[in-house]
Motif scaffolding. Structure first.
Motif, PDB file in Angstrom:
ATOM      1  N   ARG A   1      49.445  46.023  39.964  1.00  0.00           N
ATOM      2  CA  ARG A   1      48.444  45.038  40.399  1.00  0.00           C
ATOM      3  C   ARG A   1      49.080  43.996  41.317  1.00  0.00           C
ATOM      4  NH1 ARG A   1      46.482  45.653  34.920  1.00  0.00           N
ATOM      5  NH2 ARG A   1      47.810  43.925  34.257  1.00  0.00           N
ATOM      6  N   ALA A   2      50.250  43.507  40.920  1.00  0.00           N
ATOM      7  CA  ALA A   2      50.927  42.481  41.717  1.00  0.00           C
ATOM      8  C   ALA A   2      51.378  43.039  43.060  1.00  0.00           C
ATOM      9  CB  ALA A   2      52.125  41.928  40.938  1.00  0.00           C
ATOM     10  N   LEU A   3      51.907  44.261  43.045  1.00  0.00           N
ATOM     11  CA  LEU A   3      52.352  44.888  44.281  1.00  0.00           C
ATOM     12  C   LEU A   3      51.164  45.144  45.201  1.00  0.00           C
ATOM     13  CD1 LEU A   3      55.052  45.775  45.455  1.00  0.00           C
ATOM     14  CD2 LEU A   3      54.601  48.084  44.582  1.00  0.00           C
ATOM     15  N   GLY A   4      50.053  45.576  44.614  1.00  0.00           N
ATOM     16  CA  GLY A   4      48.841  45.787  45.400  1.00  0.00           C
ATOM     17  C   GLY A   4      48.361  44.508  46.070  1.00  0.00           C
ATOM     18  N   LYS A   5      48.500  43.389  45.373  1.00  0.00           N
ATOM     19  CA  LYS A   5      48.120  42.101  45.945  1.00  0.00           C
ATOM     20  C   LYS A   5      48.991  41.780  47.160  1.00  0.00           C
ATOM     21  CE  LYS A   5      48.251  37.161  44.684  1.00  0.00           C
ATOM     22  NZ  LYS A   5      47.039  36.757  45.401  1.00  0.00           N
ATOM     23  N   LEU A   6      50.298  42.029  47.050  1.00  0.00           N
ATOM     24  CA  LEU A   6      51.218  41.755  48.155  1.00  0.00           C
ATOM     25  C   LEU A   6      50.955  42.671  49.347  1.00  0.00           C
ATOM     26  CD1 LEU A   6      54.534  41.235  46.140  1.00  0.00           C
ATOM     27  CD2 LEU A   6      53.183  39.472  47.308  1.00  0.00           C
ATOM     28  N   ILE A   7      50.634  43.931  49.067  1.00  0.00           N
ATOM     29  CA  ILE A   7      50.313  44.878  50.146  1.00  0.00           C
ATOM     30  C   ILE A   7      49.035  44.451  50.862  1.00  0.00           C
ATOM     31  CG2 ILE A   7      49.596  47.250  50.639  1.00  0.00           C
ATOM     32  CD1 ILE A   7      51.492  48.139  48.365  1.00  0.00           C
ATOM     33  N   LYS A   8      48.027  44.069  50.072  1.00  0.00           N
ATOM     34  CA  LYS A   8      46.758  43.632  50.638  1.00  0.00           C
ATOM     35  C   LYS A   8      46.940  42.390  51.504  1.00  0.00           C
ATOM     36  CE  LYS A   8      42.000  42.574  49.258  1.00  0.00           C
ATOM     37  NZ  LYS A   8      41.062  42.412  48.119  1.00  0.00           N
ATOM     38  N   GLU A   9      47.859  41.527  51.107  1.00  0.00           N
ATOM     39  CA  GLU A   9      48.134  40.311  51.881  1.00  0.00           C
ATOM     40  C   GLU A   9      49.078  40.573  53.044  1.00  0.00           C
ATOM     41  OE1 GLU A   9      49.651  37.702  48.883  1.00  0.00           O
ATOM     42  OE2 GLU A   9      47.657  37.195  48.088  1.00  0.00           O
ATOM     43  N   ASN A  10      49.449  41.863  53.217  1.00  0.00           N
ATOM     44  CA  ASN A  10      50.301  42.289  54.329  1.00  0.00           C
ATOM     45  C   ASN A  10      51.691  41.651  54.278  1.00  0.00           C
ATOM     46  OD1 ASN A  10      50.482  44.039  56.538  1.00  0.00           O
ATOM     47  ND2 ASN A  10      50.179  42.358  58.001  1.00  0.00           N
ATOM     48  N   LYS A  11      52.198  41.444  53.055  1.00  0.00           N
ATOM     49  CA  LYS A  11      53.525  40.857  52.881  1.00  0.00           C
ATOM     50  C   LYS A  11      54.600  41.906  52.630  1.00  0.00           C
ATOM     51  CE  LYS A  11      51.955  36.360  51.096  1.00  0.00           C
ATOM     52  NZ  LYS A  11      51.974  35.456  49.926  1.00  0.00           N
ATOM     53  N   VAL A  12      54.192  43.072  52.108  1.00  0.00           N
ATOM     54  CA  VAL A  12      55.169  44.127  51.823  1.00  0.00           C
ATOM     55  C   VAL A  12      54.609  45.478  52.240  1.00  0.00           C
ATOM     56  CG1 VAL A  12      56.059  42.807  49.839  1.00  0.00           C
ATOM     57  CG2 VAL A  12      54.377  44.625  49.464  1.00  0.00           C
ATOM     58  N   LYS A  13      55.508  46.467  52.318  1.00  0.00           N
ATOM     59  CA  LYS A  13      55.108  47.840  52.578  1.00  0.00           C
ATOM     60  C   LYS A  13      55.998  48.767  51.758  1.00  0.00           C
ATOM     61  CE  LYS A  13      58.145  48.281  56.615  1.00  0.00           C
ATOM     62  NZ  LYS A  13      58.224  48.581  58.064  1.00  0.00           N
ATOM     63  N   GLN A  14      55.501  49.984  51.516  1.00  0.00           N
ATOM     64  CA  GLN A  14      56.258  50.975  50.762  1.00  0.00           C
ATOM     65  C   GLN A  14      56.572  52.174  51.669  1.00  0.00           C
ATOM     66  OE1 GLN A  14      55.057  51.060  46.240  1.00  0.00           O
ATOM     67  NE2 GLN A  14      53.178  51.087  47.429  1.00  0.00           N
ATOM     68  N   GLU A  15      57.833  52.608  51.688  1.00  0.00           N
ATOM     69  CA  GLU A  15      58.249  53.768  52.465  1.00  0.00           C
ATOM     70  C   GLU A  15      59.412  54.456  51.760  1.00  0.00           C
ATOM     71  OE1 GLU A  15      59.388  52.515  56.343  1.00  0.00           O
ATOM     72  OE2 GLU A  15      57.361  52.009  57.006  1.00  0.00           O
ATOM     73  N   ASN A  16      59.322  55.769  51.667  1.00  0.00           N
ATOM     74  CA  ASN A  16      60.434  56.587  51.167  1.00  0.00           C
ATOM     75  C   ASN A  16      60.981  56.108  49.820  1.00  0.00           C
ATOM     76  OD1 ASN A  16      60.306  58.110  53.600  1.00  0.00           O
ATOM     77  ND2 ASN A  16      61.604  56.545  54.607  1.00  0.00           N
ATOM     78  N   GLY A  17      60.069  55.826  48.903  1.00  0.00           N
ATOM     79  CA  GLY A  17      60.501  55.420  47.570  1.00  0.00           C
ATOM     80  C   GLY A  17      61.062  54.016  47.487  1.00  0.00           C
ATOM     81  N   MET A  18      60.842  53.209  48.507  1.00  0.00           N
ATOM     82  CA  MET A  18      61.339  51.838  48.547  1.00  0.00           C
ATOM     83  C   MET A  18      60.197  50.886  48.888  1.00  0.00           C
ATOM     84  SD  MET A  18      64.811  51.845  48.178  1.00  0.00           S
ATOM     85  CE  MET A  18      65.425  50.415  49.090  1.00  0.00           C
ATOM     86  N   THR A  19      60.376  49.625  48.550  1.00  0.00           N
ATOM     87  CA  THR A  19      59.436  48.576  48.948  1.00  0.00           C
ATOM     88  C   THR A  19      60.179  47.577  49.817  1.00  0.00           C
ATOM     89  OG1 THR A  19      58.144  48.796  46.901  1.00  0.00           O
ATOM     90  CG2 THR A  19      57.862  46.764  48.142  1.00  0.00           C
ATOM     91  N   PHE A  20      59.553  47.202  50.944  1.00  0.00           N
ATOM     92  CA  PHE A  20      60.190  46.317  51.907  1.00  0.00           C
ATOM     93  C   PHE A  20      59.330  45.101  52.210  1.00  0.00           C
ATOM     94  CE2 PHE A  20      61.545  50.636  52.802  1.00  0.00           C
ATOM     95  CZ  PHE A  20      62.924  50.529  52.946  1.00  0.00           C
ATOM     96  N   LEU A  21      59.975  43.995  52.460  1.00  0.00           N
ATOM     97  CA  LEU A  21      59.259  42.826  52.987  1.00  0.00           C
ATOM     98  C   LEU A  21      58.844  43.107  54.421  1.00  0.00           C
ATOM     99  CD1 LEU A  21      61.243  39.599  51.917  1.00  0.00           C
ATOM    100  CD2 LEU A  21      58.915  40.246  51.244  1.00  0.00           C
ATOM    101  N   LYS A  22      57.659  42.693  54.779  1.00  0.00           N
ATOM    102  CA  LYS A  22      57.206  42.813  56.169  1.00  0.00           C
ATOM    103  C   LYS A  22      57.495  41.507  56.876  1.00  0.00           C
ATOM    104  CE  LYS A  22      53.580  45.179  57.236  1.00  0.00           C
ATOM    105  NZ  LYS A  22      52.179  45.667  57.350  1.00  0.00           N
ATOM    106  N   ILE A  23      58.415  41.541  57.822  1.00  0.00           N
ATOM    107  CA  ILE A  23      58.833  40.326  58.523  1.00  0.00           C
ATOM    108  C   ILE A  23      57.915  40.033  59.693  1.00  0.00           C
ATOM    109  CG2 ILE A  23      60.739  39.222  59.754  1.00  0.00           C
ATOM    110  CD1 ILE A  23      62.624  41.026  58.164  1.00  0.00           C
TER     111      ILE A  23
END
Length: 286
Positions: free
Chosen positions: A264-286
């Motif tokens: 739920r928390a990760l989904g909130k961050l993705i929706k707010e365009n703060k993070v992304k997920q790629e190749n089994g990792m989560t990254f901050l979107k700068i």
């Protein structure tokens, strides 16, 4: 015939005579000592003075002009000032000598005993030897002080003290005179008798009592969890080996939250365009 003097009461006594250490007070049949340090002013022989009676450290009936917070016929919230495993806890009743709440009146597990600074709603009682002890208020005496909750108190934050523990949870008397119940499932830690706790009203019952929770509202919890994950990423060079596909045990070990809460928390961050997920990792979107 004069009434027999007993500890725990405020009574009017006459100054029978003066001594080097204080004053001997009398009801005509019995004398008690009022030590100079217990007198709020100088007294004269023959005058009458109101005093509270208690036993001194040697077990002798003594008097004080200090006003106690509680008497045999009253109740009050008393603060814990000490503890001894073999005896119980000591409470400040407003005079120089503290009063003991016996270990017989306390919960079995020591980690549920009150600690210094906690508060208990108590009266006083005399044992068979006439010794003064604290006496926890009964359920009915708590009820007599309580008020009924209103519907608009739902979701409000309240503060109170735990006055009873049972297998299902804890009963709390709040500062606004409500009786509340915290189920074990709604606790964030184990509570002790007399502890002050801040809770949220989750349900107003028909009998005027309330159900309480120490846990934050879900929306607040989502925000807190999301902020924790965001800070984690900032502290780990903007990346982490955890995604919404990660093992629940790994998430629990790293963040101390469930996988559902993490998603739920990760989904909130993705929706707010703060993070992304790629190749089994989560990254901050700068």
């Amino acid at each position: 015939m004069e009434n027999k003097l007993r500890a725990g009461e405020v009574t009017a006594l006459k100054v029978a005579r003066l001594s080097e250490f204080g004053y001997f007070l009398s009801n005509g049949a019995e004398d008690v000592m009022l030590h100079k340090r217990e007198a709020s002013r100088e007294l004269k022989e023959g005058e009458t003075v109101d005093v509270f009676l208690y036993q001194d450290h040697e077990g002798r009936l003594s008097a004080t002009m200090s006003q106690p917070k509680v008497r045999l016929d009253t109740l009050a919230w008393l603060t814990v000032v000490g503890s001894q495993k073999r005896l119980g806890v000591f409470l400040d009743m407003g005079i120089h000598k503290d009063v003991l709440l016996s270990n017989d009146d306390l919960p079995g597990p020591l980690d549920q005993w009150p600690v210094i600074g906690d508060q208990l709603y108590c009266g006083l009682r005399l044992d068979k030897k006439g010794r003064l002890f604290a006496d926890l208020a009964t359920e009915q005496e708590i009820v007599d002080q309580a008020e009924s909750a209103e519907e608009n108190q739902f979701n409000q934050i309240v503060t109170g003290h735990v006055y009873k523990l049972n297998e299902a949870g804890a009963l709390v008397f709040t500062e606004n005179h409500l009786i509340g119940f915290i189920h074990n499932d709604e606790m964030t830690r184990r509570l002790r008798l007399g502890e002050q706790v801040e809770c949220r009203v989750t349900f107003v019952r028909e009998d005027g009592r309330v159900n309480l929770s120490m846990k934050p509202r879900k929306e607040q919890a989502y925000n807190e969890d999301a902020e924790m994950i965001y800070q984690y990423l900032k502290n780990h060079k903007g990346r982490m080996p955890y995604t919404d596909k990660s093992d629940p045990d790994d998430i629990k070990n790293e963040f101390d939250i469930s996988k559902a809460a993490f998603k739920r928390a990760l989904g909130k961050l993705i929706k707010e365009n703060k993070v992304k997920q790629e190749n089994g990792m989560t990254f901050l979107k700068i």
